[in-house]
Design a protein around this motif. Structure first.
Motif, PDB file in Angstrom:
ATOM      1  N   TYR A 128       0.807  -1.218   0.000  1.00 50.19           N
ATOM      2  CA  TYR A 128       0.000   0.000   0.000  1.00 50.19           C
ATOM      3  C   TYR A 128       0.841   1.270   0.000  1.00 50.19           C
ATOM      4  N   GLY A 129       2.150   1.126   0.005  1.00 55.37           N
ATOM      5  CA  GLY A 129       3.012   2.283  -0.172  1.00 55.37           C
ATOM      6  C   GLY A 129       3.719   2.771   1.079  1.00 55.37           C
ATOM      7  N   ALA A 130       3.317   2.278   2.268  1.00 57.78           N
ATOM      8  CA  ALA A 130       3.940   2.755   3.502  1.00 57.78           C
ATOM      9  C   ALA A 130       5.157   1.938   3.904  1.00 57.78           C
ATOM     10  N   GLY A 131       5.319   0.732   3.339  1.00 62.22           N
ATOM     11  CA  GLY A 131       6.499  -0.077   3.611  1.00 62.22           C
ATOM     12  C   GLY A 131       6.487  -0.824   4.931  1.00 62.22           C
ATOM     13  N   TYR A 132       5.331  -0.911   5.603  1.00 66.83           N
ATOM     14  CA  TYR A 132       5.281  -1.580   6.907  1.00 66.83           C
ATOM     15  C   TYR A 132       5.724  -3.033   6.822  1.00 66.83           C
ATOM     16  N   TYR A 133       5.197  -3.764   5.838  1.00 68.07           N
ATOM     17  CA  TYR A 133       5.536  -5.189   5.755  1.00 68.07           C
ATOM     18  C   TYR A 133       6.982  -5.385   5.315  1.00 68.07           C
ATOM     19  N   ASP A 134       7.483  -4.529   4.434  1.00 64.24           N
ATOM     20  CA  ASP A 134       8.893  -4.643   4.037  1.00 64.24           C
ATOM     21  C   ASP A 134       9.795  -4.528   5.265  1.00 64.24           C
ATOM     22  N   ARG A 135       9.498  -3.560   6.116  1.00 63.62           N
ATOM     23  CA  ARG A 135      10.331  -3.370   7.317  1.00 63.62           C
ATOM     24  C   ARG A 135      10.125  -4.508   8.306  1.00 63.62           C
ATOM     25  N   ALA A 136       8.884  -4.989   8.427  1.00 61.35           N
ATOM     26  CA  ALA A 136       8.632  -6.100   9.358  1.00 61.35           C
ATOM     27  C   ALA A 136       9.365  -7.359   8.912  1.00 61.35           C
ATOM     28  N   ILE A 137       9.341  -7.647   7.614  1.00 61.97           N
ATOM     29  CA  ILE A 137      10.045  -8.824   7.093  1.00 61.97           C
ATOM     30  C   ILE A 137      11.549  -8.676   7.303  1.00 61.97           C
ATOM     31  N   ALA A 138      12.078  -7.477   7.043  1.00 56.70           N
ATOM     32  CA  ALA A 138      13.511  -7.237   7.247  1.00 56.70           C
ATOM     33  C   ALA A 138      13.886  -7.418   8.714  1.00 56.70           C
ATOM     34  N   ARG A 139      13.032  -6.966   9.641  1.00 57.29           N
ATOM     35  CA  ARG A 139      13.314  -7.130  11.068  1.00 57.29           C
ATOM     36  C   ARG A 139      13.360  -8.602  11.442  1.00 57.29           C
ATOM     37  N   LEU A 140      12.411  -9.374  10.929  1.00 54.00           N
ATOM     38  CA  LEU A 140      12.393 -10.808  11.215  1.00 54.00           C
ATOM     39  C   LEU A 140      13.641 -11.487  10.653  1.00 54.00           C
ATOM     40  N   GLN A 141      14.032 -11.105   9.447  1.00 54.71           N
ATOM     41  CA  GLN A 141      15.232 -11.695   8.853  1.00 54.71           C
ATOM     42  C   GLN A 141      16.475 -11.361   9.666  1.00 54.71           C
ATOM     43  N   ASN A 142      16.508 -10.176  10.252  1.00 57.99           N
ATOM     44  CA  ASN A 142      17.636  -9.812  11.116  1.00 57.99           C
ATOM     45  C   ASN A 142      17.671 -10.660  12.382  1.00 57.99           C
ATOM     46  N   LEU A 143      16.536 -11.249  12.729  1.00 61.02           N
ATOM     47  CA  LEU A 143      16.468 -12.167  13.866  1.00 61.02           C
ATOM     48  C   LEU A 143      16.672 -13.619  13.433  1.00 61.02           C
ATOM     49  N   ASP A 144      17.117 -13.809  12.196  1.00 64.05           N
ATOM     50  CA  ASP A 144      17.311 -15.140  11.602  1.00 64.05           C
ATOM     51  C   ASP A 144      16.004 -15.901  11.450  1.00 64.05           C
ATOM     52  N   ILE A 145      14.918 -15.151  11.282  1.00 63.84           N
ATOM     53  CA  ILE A 145      13.621 -15.737  10.954  1.00 63.84           C
ATOM     54  C   ILE A 145      13.315 -15.377   9.509  1.00 63.84           C
ATOM     55  N   ASN A 146      13.166 -16.390   8.685  1.00 68.09           N
ATOM     56  CA  ASN A 146      12.797 -16.156   7.282  1.00 68.09           C
ATOM     57  C   ASN A 146      11.373 -16.655   7.074  1.00 68.09           C
ATOM     58  N   PRO A 147      10.393 -15.780   7.341  1.00 70.61           N
ATOM     59  CA  PRO A 147       9.007 -16.240   7.324  1.00 70.61           C
ATOM     60  C   PRO A 147       8.555 -16.656   5.935  1.00 70.61           C
ATOM     61  N   ARG A 148       7.719 -17.674   5.895  1.00 72.83           N
ATOM     62  CA  ARG A 148       7.051 -18.028   4.650  1.00 72.83           C
ATOM     63  C   ARG A 148       6.063 -16.914   4.331  1.00 72.83           C
ATOM     64  N   LEU A 149       6.029 -16.498   3.073  1.00 80.49           N
ATOM     65  CA  LEU A 149       5.217 -15.351   2.668  1.00 80.49           C
ATOM     66  C   LEU A 149       4.220 -15.786   1.602  1.00 80.49           C
ATOM     67  N   ILE A 150       2.940 -15.761   1.966  1.00 77.50           N
ATOM     68  CA  ILE A 150       1.877 -16.050   1.006  1.00 77.50           C
ATOM     69  C   ILE A 150       1.004 -14.817   0.892  1.00 77.50           C
ATOM     70  N   GLY A 151       0.934 -14.248  -0.301  1.00 80.24           N
ATOM     71  CA  GLY A 151       0.095 -13.088  -0.532  1.00 80.24           C
ATOM     72  C   GLY A 151      -1.360 -13.497  -0.640  1.00 80.24           C
ATOM     73  N   THR A 152      -2.245 -12.590  -0.285  1.00 79.37           N
ATOM     74  CA  THR A 152      -3.680 -12.841  -0.377  1.00 79.37           C
ATOM     75  C   THR A 152      -4.321 -11.694  -1.142  1.00 79.37           C
ATOM     76  N   ALA A 153      -5.091 -12.035  -2.165  1.00 80.28           N
ATOM     77  CA  ALA A 153      -5.670 -11.006  -3.023  1.00 80.28           C
ATOM     78  C   ALA A 153      -6.774 -11.621  -3.867  1.00 80.28           C
ATOM     79  N   PHE A 154      -7.466 -10.789  -4.597  1.00 81.53           N
ATOM     80  CA  PHE A 154      -8.402 -11.252  -5.616  1.00 81.53           C
ATOM     81  C   PHE A 154      -7.663 -11.340  -6.946  1.00 81.53           C
ATOM     82  N   ASP A 155      -8.145 -12.200  -7.833  1.00 85.20           N
ATOM     83  CA  ASP A 155      -7.488 -12.382  -9.135  1.00 85.20           C
ATOM     84  C   ASP A 155      -7.336 -11.073  -9.903  1.00 85.20           C
ATOM     85  N   CYS A 156      -8.301 -10.164  -9.751  1.00 84.55           N
ATOM     86  CA  CYS A 156      -8.271  -8.917 -10.515  1.00 84.55           C
ATOM     87  C   CYS A 156      -7.103  -8.012 -10.140  1.00 84.55           C
TER      88      CYS A 156
END
Length: 201
Positions: free
Chosen positions: A139-167
């Motif tokens: 959505y442009g604010a980068g919250y999830y990008d930073r959250a994922i980077a924080r987890l990776q810095n903790l040696d957590i590489n979360p599985r990432l599944i996006g959720t959306a409509f086909d359109c």
């Protein structure tokens, strides 16, 4: 005045176009499609008992993940939801059955501040647009990008599944070096994998 880079301008245009298509979906279509998404997710997603899975409560015309989340909890998952704690950061609070939900900013809801803060190892990620390679536009604010980077810095590489409509699919998302691709995308037409989705039973 500083201008945005061409990539960010293109992402903004793709985001607005995809969200306009999502907003144009009739409410009954979104409701039925969300149930289809839950059905596909329940049958296709594997996870370890007790694994911490993050989801989100829907805002605006988003996919309603609640049917899927409750089904995953019934199968033994621990659930958490994102909470905005400042203009740069989200943390994940555990979704407990006896914990009240509160407004958490920008129209979102999340667990009360007394809920434990946890680190998910499996994330159901909201998005504005996605492509067939597994790249997403948020959505442009980068919250999830930073959250994922924080987890990776903790040696957590979360599985990432996006959720959306086909359109919300676009031909190509212009990716940048910091972008982390999705493992799969879950839509009303099924779970579309960009890698292995069966890492746990």
């Amino acid at each position: 005045m500083q201008t945005q880079s061409p990539i960010k301008e293109l992402k903004k245009a793709l985001r607005l176009e995809a969200l306009a298509r999502r907003d144009a979906l009739p409410a009954d279509y979104r409701s039925n499609a969300s149930l289809q998404i839950a059905g596909h997710g329940i049958s296709a997603i594997s996870f370890a008992p007790g694994e911490i899975i993050s989801g989100f409560w829907p805002i605006r015309s988003e996919v309603d993940l609640r049917p899927l989340l409750f089904a995953l909890r019934d199968r033994g998952a621990r659930l958490c939801l994102p909470v905005i704690i400042d203009k740069q950061t989200i943390v994940f609070r555990e979704l407990l059955q006896d914990m009240p939900m509160i407004e958490t900013g920008f129209g979102t809801s999340g667990p009360h501040e007394d809920a434990p803060v946890v680190d998910p190892t499996f994330m159901l990620v909201p998005l504005a647009a996605f492509d067939e390679r597994g790249h997403r536009i948020g959505y442009g604010a980068g919250y999830y990008d930073r959250a994922i980077a924080r987890l990776q810095n903790l040696d957590i590489n979360p599985r990432l599944i996006g959720t959306a409509f086909d359109c919300q699919k676009v031909e190509i998302v212009p990716d940048e070096p910091h972008d982390v691709p999705l493992e799969a995308i879950l839509t009303e037409s099924g779970l579309h994998s960009f890698g292995s989705i069966d890492k746990a039973n």
